[in-house]
Scaffold this motif. Sequence first.
Motif: not given
Length: 549
Positions: A224-228, A9-15, A322-325, A97-100
Amino acid sequence: MSNTQSKRKNILFIMCDQLRYDYLSCAGHKTLHTPNIDSLAERGVRFSNAYVQSPICGPSRMSTYTGRYVSSHGATGNFVPLRVGERNIGDHLKPLGMRPVLVGKTHMIADQEGMARLGIDPESEIGVHHAQAGFEPYERDDGIHPDRVLKPNVAYNKYLKERGYDDHENPWHWAANSVMRDGEVRSGFFNDVAASPARVSDEESETPYMTRRAMQFLEEDDGEQPWLLHLSYIKPHWPYIAPAPYNDMYSAADVQDVHSSEKERENSNPLAQHFQERICGRTFSKEEARETVIPAYMGLIKQIDDQLGVLFEFMEQKDLMKDTMIVFTSDHGEYFGDHWMGDKDFFHDPAVKVPLIIADPDPACDSTRGTVQNAPVESIDLLPTFIEYAGGEVPKHILDGRSLMPLLQGDDVPWRDYVISEYDYFQQTFSPKTGRAPLDCRIYMIKNERWKYIHAPGYAPMLFDLENDPDEFIDLGRSDDHLEARQQMHYALADWSLQYRQRETVSEARAEQMVGLEDKFGVLIGYWDESDVKPPASAPDYAAGPKTH
């Protein structure tokens, strides 16, 4: 877990920077069409009452990256360092386990003095962690680097020089944010040139460049690793210079009416007057300035929307949607002459209210897709949301915000009654005129459904009746008829200010375990005799005397 969703589960954080809440078509703008941002709102939830914790870049972002109010984390102004050891987005997400990862701006100022005091090498892994707010800087560029503070190693400047813009050491300023007029280069810091195209092309300008860098990161990701991924655009922040064709895509006819009233200048609060009298307030109180600059501002927003279309299409091709907020927001707004002010820095909605859209692909959020959520939310709510999304437990003894996941999933949960924002005006050029020491130059805003109350030590409060005056034109801060409302809001602000925010070393779960701790240890203070000892208290066999060996 749905079959349509991967385990990662990834996160795309747009500002965006300085993007007003009402300059999107999904928020009601009449002529600025933002179809890609609108499509994101259709896939998720648009929060219509989202507020930042400070109406200026640095403190607002530090609150977002720490999940804490400004008076909690202490970085109260631009160029005020975030103290070393303050837990940041990396401290909370890396253990999950999330890579910012950062592409773009943070406005983070490292606590160099604090690192030196603690013997931390700024170039070490832990030093970079503290200096970058916990992000891995894939590419950091705060954008605001005129000649006096230029950092020659800014990658975007190197890129521009390779493209032939090498007539100056700082092509960010003299190419991307300047124009040609009458054969001469004119700086974009002067708003009279805003209608002219930037010296760089659309492709070479900041927003497409940062979008490409974000896509490069996604291309290199090994899956492999989920990211933000924090894609933090520098625009539409000033200098308000857009490349062709965005510089003249809109005209004075697209500029919405200024939101101000002569009533605001009649017997107005002296502190508000100081903000109105700043050069930016005087400039944007002129119709000529608004009609020149706002079309360029709209063009910069349109460019962002176009680039998000490119990014979203790329993510579709990479099967990442499909797997990115996806989260879209801004760090604050812009006055543009509303309330006789310019830039940001005060607490009317054009400055302190921001767009916020969150699209979570999880089927648990299907019931809220395309909806508008009116609950009062704050930027500090994003980090708790990320933590819960990543499978962690929100540390309530550390974070001031609360997770938005229940609202995204349609749960009917009690929510906060008010929002808070703070501002430290000690850096303003007018601050010496107030006669107040730097530590006393602070302002607080508390807003609920009915009232917006502004408390500034040394000045009369300001109060707006949002039910009868949604335009925020009539200040009731000195109205004899509204003493009770002012007291109600002042007490609410006092209650907020007196809550614990510094007991970070003891969690709420641990605090519950510590109830009666001394009694459990056998430290029996005030007991009369052994018959007073009841569980959970414990007592050694004091009557038997000390043990001998």
